[in-house]
Design a protein around this motif. Structure first.
Motif, PDB file in Angstrom:
ATOM      1  N   PRO A 213       1.108  -1.325  -0.158  1.00 58.17           N
ATOM      2  CA  PRO A 213      -0.024   0.084  -0.052  1.00 58.17           C
ATOM      3  C   PRO A 213       0.876   1.495  -0.352  1.00 58.17           C
ATOM      4  O   PRO A 213       0.525   2.532  -0.681  1.00 58.17           O
ATOM      5  CB  PRO A 213      -1.094   0.313   1.234  1.00 58.17           C
ATOM      6  N   LYS A 214       2.265   1.057   0.708  1.00 60.47           N
ATOM      7  CA  LYS A 214       3.173   2.455   0.246  1.00 60.47           C
ATOM      8  C   LYS A 214       3.364   2.801  -1.018  1.00 60.47           C
ATOM      9  O   LYS A 214       3.288   3.950  -1.125  1.00 60.47           O
ATOM     10  CB  LYS A 214       4.245   1.947   1.343  1.00 60.47           C
ATOM     11  N   VAL A 215       3.853   1.785  -1.634  1.00 62.27           N
ATOM     12  CA  VAL A 215       3.497   1.712  -2.840  1.00 62.27           C
ATOM     13  C   VAL A 215       2.513   2.671  -3.439  1.00 62.27           C
ATOM     14  O   VAL A 215       2.837   3.458  -4.431  1.00 62.27           O
ATOM     15  CB  VAL A 215       3.965   0.760  -3.869  1.00 62.27           C
ATOM     16  N   SER A 216       1.928   2.023  -3.629  1.00 61.00           N
ATOM     17  CA  SER A 216       0.554   2.330  -4.152  1.00 61.00           C
ATOM     18  C   SER A 216       0.340   4.287  -4.127  1.00 61.00           C
ATOM     19  O   SER A 216      -0.606   5.336  -4.397  1.00 61.00           O
ATOM     20  CB  SER A 216      -0.730   1.748  -3.891  1.00 61.00           C
ATOM     21  N   ALA A 217       0.644   4.568  -2.700  1.00 63.20           N
ATOM     22  CA  ALA A 217       0.061   5.986  -1.697  1.00 63.20           C
ATOM     23  C   ALA A 217       1.603   6.371  -2.676  1.00 63.20           C
ATOM     24  O   ALA A 217       0.818   7.732  -3.294  1.00 63.20           O
ATOM     25  CB  ALA A 217       0.292   6.027  -0.585  1.00 63.20           C
ATOM     26  N   LYS A 218       2.244   6.073  -2.746  1.00 61.86           N
ATOM     27  CA  LYS A 218       3.830   6.813  -3.878  1.00 61.86           C
ATOM     28  C   LYS A 218       3.330   7.247  -5.021  1.00 61.86           C
ATOM     29  O   LYS A 218       3.046   8.284  -5.555  1.00 61.86           O
ATOM     30  CB  LYS A 218       4.625   6.957  -3.943  1.00 61.86           C
ATOM     31  N   LYS A 219       2.495   6.445  -5.721  1.00 63.20           N
ATOM     32  CA  LYS A 219       1.969   6.209  -6.888  1.00 63.20           C
ATOM     33  C   LYS A 219       0.526   7.459  -7.093  1.00 63.20           C
ATOM     34  O   LYS A 219       1.324   8.261  -8.233  1.00 63.20           O
ATOM     35  CB  LYS A 219       1.438   4.921  -7.691  1.00 63.20           C
ATOM     36  N   ILE A 220       0.064   7.612  -6.065  1.00 58.16           N
ATOM     37  CA  ILE A 220      -1.088   8.685  -6.060  1.00 58.16           C
ATOM     38  C   ILE A 220      -0.109  10.234  -6.413  1.00 58.16           C
ATOM     39  O   ILE A 220      -0.667  10.878  -7.106  1.00 58.16           O
ATOM     40  CB  ILE A 220      -2.260   7.902  -5.273  1.00 58.16           C
ATOM     41  N   ARG A 221       0.715  10.068  -5.023  1.00 56.64           N
ATOM     42  CA  ARG A 221       1.332  11.435  -5.306  1.00 56.64           C
ATOM     43  C   ARG A 221       1.828  11.550  -6.195  1.00 56.64           C
ATOM     44  O   ARG A 221       2.145  13.067  -6.103  1.00 56.64           O
ATOM     45  CB  ARG A 221       1.818  11.130  -3.449  1.00 56.64           C
ATOM     46  N   SER A 222       2.353  10.880  -6.953  1.00 57.69           N
ATOM     47  CA  SER A 222       3.444  11.495  -7.970  1.00 57.69           C
ATOM     48  C   SER A 222       2.835  11.523  -9.276  1.00 57.69           C
ATOM     49  O   SER A 222       3.142  11.446 -10.203  1.00 57.69           O
ATOM     50  CB  SER A 222       5.111  10.651  -8.077  1.00 57.69           C
ATOM     51  N   ALA A 223       1.409  10.705  -9.441  1.00 57.81           N
ATOM     52  CA  ALA A 223       0.601  10.879 -10.743  1.00 57.81           C
ATOM     53  C   ALA A 223       0.612  12.055 -11.197  1.00 57.81           C
ATOM     54  O   ALA A 223       0.325  12.995 -10.827  1.00 57.81           O
ATOM     55  CB  ALA A 223      -1.209  10.857 -10.416  1.00 57.81           C
ATOM     56  N   VAL A 224       0.741  12.088 -12.717  1.00 57.71           N
ATOM     57  CA  VAL A 224       0.841  13.721 -13.693  1.00 57.71           C
ATOM     58  C   VAL A 224      -0.836  14.379 -13.597  1.00 57.71           C
ATOM     59  O   VAL A 224      -1.946  13.412 -13.369  1.00 57.71           O
ATOM     60  CB  VAL A 224       0.569  12.480 -15.062  1.00 57.71           C
ATOM     61  N   THR A 225      -0.279  15.544 -13.556  1.00 56.33           N
ATOM     62  CA  THR A 225      -1.724  15.571 -13.751  1.00 56.33           C
ATOM     63  C   THR A 225      -1.714  17.023 -14.311  1.00 56.33           C
ATOM     64  O   THR A 225      -0.684  16.413 -15.639  1.00 56.33           O
ATOM     65  CB  THR A 225      -1.879  16.572 -12.336  1.00 56.33           C
ATOM     66  N   ASP A 226      -1.693  17.856 -14.627  1.00 51.86           N
ATOM     67  CA  ASP A 226      -1.654  19.068 -15.553  1.00 51.86           C
ATOM     68  C   ASP A 226      -0.820  20.811 -14.513  1.00 51.86           C
ATOM     69  O   ASP A 226      -0.769  20.595 -13.757  1.00 51.86           O
ATOM     70  CB  ASP A 226      -2.737  19.982 -16.335  1.00 51.86           C
ATOM     71  N   SER A 227      -0.737  21.713 -15.471  1.00 56.40           N
ATOM     72  CA  SER A 227       0.141  22.669 -14.497  1.00 56.40           C
ATOM     73  C   SER A 227      -1.198  23.901 -13.932  1.00 56.40           C
ATOM     74  O   SER A 227      -0.663  24.363 -13.054  1.00 56.40           O
ATOM     75  CB  SER A 227       0.945  23.376 -16.152  1.00 56.40           C
ATOM     76  N   GLY A 228      -2.316  23.652 -14.114  1.00 60.90           N
ATOM     77  CA  GLY A 228      -3.207  24.593 -13.289  1.00 60.90           C
ATOM     78  C   GLY A 228      -3.652  24.389 -11.732  1.00 60.90           C
ATOM     79  O   GLY A 228      -2.221  23.473 -11.130  1.00 60.90           O
ATOM     80  N   ALA A 229      -4.358  24.023 -10.645  1.00 59.54           N
ATOM     81  CA  ALA A 229      -4.188  24.455  -9.101  1.00 59.54           C
ATOM     82  C   ALA A 229      -5.128  23.583  -9.696  1.00 59.54           C
ATOM     83  O   ALA A 229      -6.021  23.166  -7.820  1.00 59.54           O
ATOM     84  CB  ALA A 229      -3.746  25.815  -8.948  1.00 59.54           C
ATOM     85  N   GLU A 230      -6.782  23.792  -9.872  1.00 50.90           N
ATOM     86  CA  GLU A 230      -8.102  23.342  -9.860  1.00 50.90           C
ATOM     87  C   GLU A 230      -8.671  21.975  -9.790  1.00 50.90           C
ATOM     88  O   GLU A 230      -8.150  21.468 -10.616  1.00 50.90           O
ATOM     89  CB  GLU A 230      -9.203  24.299 -10.285  1.00 50.90           C
ATOM     90  N   VAL A 231      -8.956  21.212  -9.062  1.00 49.70           N
ATOM     91  CA  VAL A 231      -9.221  20.111  -9.207  1.00 49.70           C
ATOM     92  C   VAL A 231     -10.695  19.930  -9.303  1.00 49.70           C
ATOM     93  O   VAL A 231     -11.762  20.803  -8.807  1.00 49.70           O
ATOM     94  CB  VAL A 231      -9.772  20.127  -7.566  1.00 49.70           C
ATOM     95  N   ARG A 232     -11.184  19.856 -10.904  1.00 48.13           N
ATOM     96  CA  ARG A 232     -11.997  20.036 -11.579  1.00 48.13           C
ATOM     97  C   ARG A 232     -12.286  18.810 -12.524  1.00 48.13           C
ATOM     98  O   ARG A 232     -10.948  18.739 -13.226  1.00 48.13           O
ATOM     99  CB  ARG A 232     -12.315  21.639 -12.689  1.00 48.13           C
ATOM    100  N   PHE A 233     -13.493  18.137 -12.435  1.00 48.12           N
ATOM    101  CA  PHE A 233     -13.307  17.604 -13.955  1.00 48.12           C
ATOM    102  C   PHE A 233     -13.717  17.807 -14.981  1.00 48.12           C
ATOM    103  O   PHE A 233     -14.915  18.527 -15.039  1.00 48.12           O
ATOM    104  CB  PHE A 233     -14.894  16.265 -12.948  1.00 48.12           C
ATOM    105  N   ASP A 234     -12.502  16.846 -16.043  1.00 47.83           N
ATOM    106  CA  ASP A 234     -13.049  17.709 -17.183  1.00 47.83           C
ATOM    107  C   ASP A 234     -11.357  16.596 -18.180  1.00 47.83           C
ATOM    108  O   ASP A 234     -10.522  17.114 -18.489  1.00 47.83           O
ATOM    109  CB  ASP A 234     -11.946  19.261 -17.748  1.00 47.83           C
ATOM    110  N   THR A 235     -12.151  15.681 -18.862  1.00 46.36           N
ATOM    111  CA  THR A 235     -11.139  14.723 -19.148  1.00 46.36           C
ATOM    112  C   THR A 235     -10.480  15.133 -21.094  1.00 46.36           C
ATOM    113  O   THR A 235      -9.539  14.638 -20.892  1.00 46.36           O
ATOM    114  CB  THR A 235     -12.241  13.617 -19.378  1.00 46.36           C
ATOM    115  N   GLU A 236     -11.246  16.554 -21.293  1.00 50.54           N
ATOM    116  CA  GLU A 236     -10.701  17.608 -22.057  1.00 50.54           C
ATOM    117  C   GLU A 236      -9.395  18.004 -21.691  1.00 50.54           C
ATOM    118  O   GLU A 236      -7.402  17.810 -21.990  1.00 50.54           O
ATOM    119  CB  GLU A 236     -11.049  18.058 -23.031  1.00 50.54           C
TER     120      GLU A 236
END
Ligand code: ATP
Ligand code: MG
Length: 332
Positions: A213-236
């Motif tokens: 589980p520690k490995v999975s937690a780390k993968k989530i924390r380092s998941a690729v996001t975008d350069s913005g800062a807003e947590v919003r659902f927008d698949t595009e």
């Protein structure tokens, strides 16, 4: 009760969140309304090269995971595909009903053979959707719970069923896909436009149910996001964040909208950290239960034997009808 049928390939040491949220979770929910048949697709697994020792172990680990996530062997038949020979037998008949061009149109073959080139891919990989059609049609199921990536294969299954029924005599039921829209496609954490896949994703792109589980937690924390800062659902615009929101919502039951609200003005760091905690809480008991089940292989093998027996009873009846209708002489 109407029947439900689905399978999963034992092609990795663990199932991943795409498998679980896209398909397996629905298997658990179907058990009361339907009579389910769930199999480990060992014959599909060998469409690409497998180490025999590793494959054998993965088959058992796969079965243990199904039970650990809530598939109840009393309600559902859990079995190995190779234990019910009718799958391969009907597969052959259906291959003879499939056009070469029709098989060629399957996009999974294009995807899966892309790496080594079409010439290096096995014929089994090419015809695997037809074996899959046989897997399904043998049980005359009402529904087939799968992820979005299997939609095209289900269309082929329906086409072949219809063709057989029309050419010979009504034998097969046309099955409906059972695809949960919200989680139909979980994407790779590092490449959020590609699907999370046992065979195609790099290790950091996949959350495996059985990883530490520690490995999975780390993968989530380092998941690729975008350069913005807003947590919003927008698949595009925000494929990475949207994928994480989908996972978060599926695991907690919180709606996407309520999660967007919860993280308003708080940035990606907080969001990923808390999702990592949610993930750890989910996988820890699952993993413990799976490891426990694997300690008692005798019981596990017993579950598989009784599953195969229940499955064969149904499958052999369908196969006998098929053999008769295509004109094979009944063995006397
Ligand atoms: P492989 O790469 O070996 O094909 P896979 O990751 O695609 O593995 P399968 O065993 O082929 O997994 O599929 C099992 C089930 O999981 C199928 O019903 C499939 O639709 C579903 N599934 C697989 N990947 C995803 C995903 N990323 N999102 C949602 N459902 C998925
Ligand atoms: Mg697949």
């Amino acid at each position: 009760k109407p029947r439900a049928l689905s399978g999963i390939q034992p092609t990795a040491d663990s199932f991943h969140f795409g498998n679980y949220l896209g398909a397996l979770r629905q298997w658990v929910d179907l058990q009361d309304e339907y009579e389910p048949f769930f199999f480990i697709a060992d014959q599909h697994a060998i469409t690409v090269e497998q180490d025999p020792k590793v494959l054998r172990e993965r088959c058992l680990v796969s079965a243990a995971q199904l039970i650990a996530m809530g598939i109840d062997p009393d309600k559902s038949a859990i079995f190995m595909q190779s234990h019910v020979p009718a799958h391969a037998q009907l597969g052959w008949v259906l291959q003879c009903l499939t056009g070469f061009g029709e098989a060629r149109r399957m996009t999974q073959f294009k995807d899966k053979s892309a790496k080594g080139g079409e010439g290096a891919a096995s014929v089994g990989l090419f015809t695997y959707p037809i074996l899959q059609a046989a897997d399904i049609l043998l049980y005359r199921p009402a529904v087939v719970p799968v992820g979005e990536d299997q939609r095209q294969h289900l269309e082929l299954t329906r086409d072949l069923a219809q063709r057989f029924n029309h050419r010979y005599k009504k034998t097969f039921r046309l099955p409906d896909p059972y695809i949960l829209k919200a989680t139909a496609k979980i994407t790779d954490l590092q490449e959020p436009t590609a699907k999370m896949s046992k065979s195609a994703s790099s290790p950091n792109g996949i959350i495996n149910l059985l990883d530490d589980p520690k490995v999975s937690a780390k993968k989530i924390r380092s998941a690729v996001t975008d350069s913005g800062a807003e947590v919003r659902f927008d698949t595009e615009e925000k494929a990475g964040v949207s994928n994480l929101l989908t996972i978060y919502s599926a695991l907690t039951g919180d709606s996407i909208a309520s999660l967007e609200e919860k993280y308003e003005g708080r940035g990606y760091g907080d969001f990923k950290k808390e999702l990592a905690e949610v993930v750890v809480e989910f996988v820890t008991p699952f993993r413990n239960r799976t490891l426990e089940l694997l300690e008692d292989k005798a019981t596990l093998n017993q579950v598989l034997a009784s599953g195969a027996e229940r499955a064969a009873a149904v499958a052999e009846r369908t196969l006998a009808d098929v053999y008769d209708r295509v004109g094979f002489v009944q063995p006397q």
